[in-house]
Design an enzyme around this catalytic site. Structure first.
Site, PDB file in Angstrom:
ATOM      1  N   HIS A 111       0.844  -1.205   0.000  1.00  0.00           N
ATOM      2  CA  HIS A 111       0.000   0.000   0.000  1.00  0.00           C
ATOM      3  C   HIS A 111       0.873   1.246   0.000  1.00  0.00           C
ATOM      4  O   HIS A 111       1.813   1.355   0.789  1.00  0.00           O
ATOM      5  CB  HIS A 111      -0.889   0.026   1.244  1.00  0.00           C
ATOM      6  CG  HIS A 111      -2.085  -0.862   1.115  1.00  0.00           C
ATOM      7  ND1 HIS A 111      -3.181  -0.730   1.927  1.00  0.00           N
ATOM      8  CD2 HIS A 111      -2.350  -1.909   0.289  1.00  0.00           C
ATOM      9  CE1 HIS A 111      -4.096  -1.630   1.586  1.00  0.00           C
ATOM     10  NE2 HIS A 111      -3.603  -2.368   0.604  1.00  0.00           N
ATOM     11  N   TYR A 159      -8.705   5.585   7.894  1.00  0.00           N
ATOM     12  CA  TYR A 159      -8.724   5.988   9.307  1.00  0.00           C
ATOM     13  C   TYR A 159      -9.780   7.080   9.423  1.00  0.00           C
ATOM     14  O   TYR A 159      -9.664   8.127   8.769  1.00  0.00           O
ATOM     15  CB  TYR A 159      -7.372   6.541   9.736  1.00  0.00           C
ATOM     16  CG  TYR A 159      -6.300   5.490   9.934  1.00  0.00           C
ATOM     17  CD1 TYR A 159      -5.630   4.929   8.852  1.00  0.00           C
ATOM     18  CD2 TYR A 159      -5.966   5.050  11.213  1.00  0.00           C
ATOM     19  CE1 TYR A 159      -4.652   3.967   9.035  1.00  0.00           C
ATOM     20  CE2 TYR A 159      -4.976   4.083  11.410  1.00  0.00           C
ATOM     21  CZ  TYR A 159      -4.331   3.549  10.314  1.00  0.00           C
ATOM     22  OH  TYR A 159      -3.372   2.583  10.490  1.00  0.00           O
ATOM     23  N   PRO A 172      -2.803   0.872  18.929  1.00  0.00           N
ATOM     24  CA  PRO A 172      -2.574   0.381  17.564  1.00  0.00           C
ATOM     25  C   PRO A 172      -2.880   1.386  16.452  1.00  0.00           C
ATOM     26  O   PRO A 172      -2.699   1.085  15.287  1.00  0.00           O
ATOM     27  CB  PRO A 172      -3.496  -0.842  17.472  1.00  0.00           C
ATOM     28  CG  PRO A 172      -4.472  -0.692  18.551  1.00  0.00           C
ATOM     29  CD  PRO A 172      -3.852   0.130  19.614  1.00  0.00           C
ATOM     30  N   LYS A 204       2.190   0.521  14.991  1.00  0.00           N
ATOM     31  CA  LYS A 204       3.610   0.498  15.375  1.00  0.00           C
ATOM     32  C   LYS A 204       4.008  -0.713  16.208  1.00  0.00           C
ATOM     33  O   LYS A 204       5.199  -1.026  16.295  1.00  0.00           O
ATOM     34  CB  LYS A 204       3.945   1.768  16.172  1.00  0.00           C
ATOM     35  CG  LYS A 204       3.982   3.018  15.314  1.00  0.00           C
ATOM     36  CD  LYS A 204       5.070   2.932  14.278  1.00  0.00           C
ATOM     37  CE  LYS A 204       4.747   3.835  13.085  1.00  0.00           C
ATOM     38  NZ  LYS A 204       5.274   3.287  11.834  1.00  0.00           N
ATOM     39  N   TYR A 240       4.469   6.896   9.565  1.00  0.00           N
ATOM     40  CA  TYR A 240       3.621   5.711   9.392  1.00  0.00           C
ATOM     41  C   TYR A 240       4.380   4.602   8.659  1.00  0.00           C
ATOM     42  O   TYR A 240       4.313   3.432   9.040  1.00  0.00           O
ATOM     43  CB  TYR A 240       2.356   6.082   8.596  1.00  0.00           C
ATOM     44  CG  TYR A 240       1.292   5.002   8.601  1.00  0.00           C
ATOM     45  CD1 TYR A 240       1.303   3.972   7.659  1.00  0.00           C
ATOM     46  CD2 TYR A 240       0.267   4.995   9.548  1.00  0.00           C
ATOM     47  CE1 TYR A 240       0.338   2.978   7.665  1.00  0.00           C
ATOM     48  CE2 TYR A 240      -0.714   4.010   9.560  1.00  0.00           C
ATOM     49  CZ  TYR A 240      -0.659   2.997   8.608  1.00  0.00           C
ATOM     50  OH  TYR A 240      -1.616   2.006   8.619  1.00  0.00           O
TER      51      TYR A 240
END
Ligand code: FAS
Ligand code: PHB
Length: 394
Positions: A72, A200, A291, A295, A383
């Site tokens: 991704h 998200y 979460p 990470k 990220y």
């Protein structure tokens, strides 16, 4: 029984460490209290940072990941009924791989056993002794008998509830933590994802995340009260709540049979030092992150990649510089990940105590990340995972 490196825990940290050491001819024994079947089906993380995928690939553990994992190059931030893509490739030149922790664990166990590695399941460590000496040992129960594993070094990769961290004297151990007034209800559904990349979502009713496990299996999460229980949620209620939170004109969420449902508590936690004598902590034994920043697994992998290099250096040349630097170097990355996870969690979740001012601050922050290249680049590089050189102790 004697080995070079005694490892407690067959989670991603313990297994990857054993695999990396074996690649350089350094023997280890992994003690795991649960069964192989249990650790291989334990639903947890789903995202591998760029660096984690590289470590697996370079060490010969990435073949199925490259075949089955999904690369991704971005995520969607969804808020106020609209979506904003964060383009990892354009902003940070890196990607992530969607490949579940369960699959990483299966691959590493298979590799260790195929190589004749010692991974003992149903072997519960109950005491670590002699860590202030050059010959520590781990006492464990296996096959109904009490055994002792002698080693040069003990690595506690035994998670948040393991025995490693408590072995460090209270007078030495320092901890810092944050509790959250909410948790995640996670579901696995046999239905193709309704999105190509993770979503998200911040909503007045609470956070929601659309992830996935494959082109046919979706993985989704929704924020629930900290004391909530999966049994409180029927499948219909889960789908209805997800529909409301993901609401966006022209977009709908595919529903399907839910095959797994569980609540994950949220906590931020760091224990220092990550070394005491010949005892080293790695992964969740030393730190926990909510979460939201994906990470947890990646920090565990980063710890043991660093520790493996340090142990290899020590066995090769008796040079202890990298081993001595392990705690400080590892913690530099840990605290960066702590801050990023806290940032993502605070920006996206609805704190029950949040007032109108707090809600407007969240929208302002999300709006800034959506519109500012600098802010989006910061999110993208954190990220996808910052490179190791960012954390080298000068
Ligand atoms: P682990 O906890 O995975 O492994 C430790 C192992 O040690 C376990 O197998 C345990 O059985 C064993 N052990 C413990 N005590 C022992 C003893 N005395 N003797 C022998 N063995 C012992 N991270 C994300 O990035 N995204 C997520 O969505 C996400 N979801 C999560 C959901 C849950 C419920 C939990 C608990 C964690 C989640 N995490 C998530 C974080 C998770 O991925 C961890 O970061 C990751 O498992 C850390 O790996 P390890 O450090 O190896 O610890
Ligand atoms: C998951 O797919 O399980 C997942 C993905 C991203 C997160 C947390 C969990 O931030």
């Amino acid at each position: 029984m004697r080995t070079s490196v005694a490892i407690i825990g067959a989670g991603p940290a313990g297994l990857l460490l054993s695999h990396l050491l074996a690649g350089e001819g350094i023997e280890s024994v992994v003690l795991e209290s649960r069964s192989r079947e249990y650790v291989e089906q334990r639903q947890r993380a789903g995202i591998l940072e760029h660096g984690t995928a590289e470590t697996l690939r370079k060490s010969g553990a990435g073949e199925r990941m490259d075949r089955e994992g999904l690369v991704h190059e971005g995520i969607e931030l969804r808020f106020a009924g609209d979506g904003h893509r964060i383009d990892f490739a354009a902003l940070a030149g890196r990607s992530v791989t969607v490949y579940a922790q369960t699959e990483v664990v299966k691959d590493l166990i298979a590799l260790r056993l195929a190589a004749g590695g010692d991974v003992l399941f149903d072997a519960e460590a109950y005491e670590i002794v002699g860590v202030e000496t050059d010959s520590p040992s781990v006492r464990y129960r296996h096959g109904g008998a009490e055994q002792e594993l002698h080693a040069d070094v003990v690595v506690a990769a035994d998670g948040f509830h393991g025995i490693g961290r408590p072995t460090i004297p209270d007078s030495v151990l320092r901890t810092a933590s944050r509790e959250y007034p909410y948790a995640w209800l996670g579901i696995t559904a046999q239905v193709p994802p309704s999105t190509d990349e993770l979503i998200y979502c911040r909503h007045e009713r609470g956070f929601a995340l659309h992830s996935m496990r494959s082109a046919l299996v979706s993985r989704l999460y929704l924020q629930v009260p900290a004391d909530d229980d999966a049994a409180n949620w029927s499948d219909e209620q889960v789908w209805n709540e997800l529909d409301r939170r993901f609401e966006k004109r022209g977009w709908s969420l595919r529903h399907g049979p839910i095959t797994e449902k569980s609540v994950t508590p949220m906590r931020s936690f760091v224990a220092e030092p990550m070394r005491y004598g010949q005892l080293f902590l790695a992964g969740d034994a030393a730190h926990i992150v909510p979460p939201t920043g994906a990470k947890g697994l990646n920090l565990a992998a980063a710890d043991v990649t660093l520790l493996a290099d340090a142990l290899i250096e020590w066995y090769r040349s008796k040079d202890t510089a990298m081993l001595d630097a392990y705690p400080e170097t590892a913690l530099r990355r840990v605290w960066r990940a702590q801050q990023f996870s806290y940032f993502m969690t605070s920006m996206l979740h609805r704190d029950p105590a949040m007032d109108e001012y707090g809600a407007r601050l969240q929208i302002a922050e999300l709006d800034y990340v959506a519109r500012s290249t600098a802010a989006a680049t910061s999110l993208a590089e954190n990220y996808t995972g910052l490179p190791r050189k960012s954390f080298q102790v000068p």
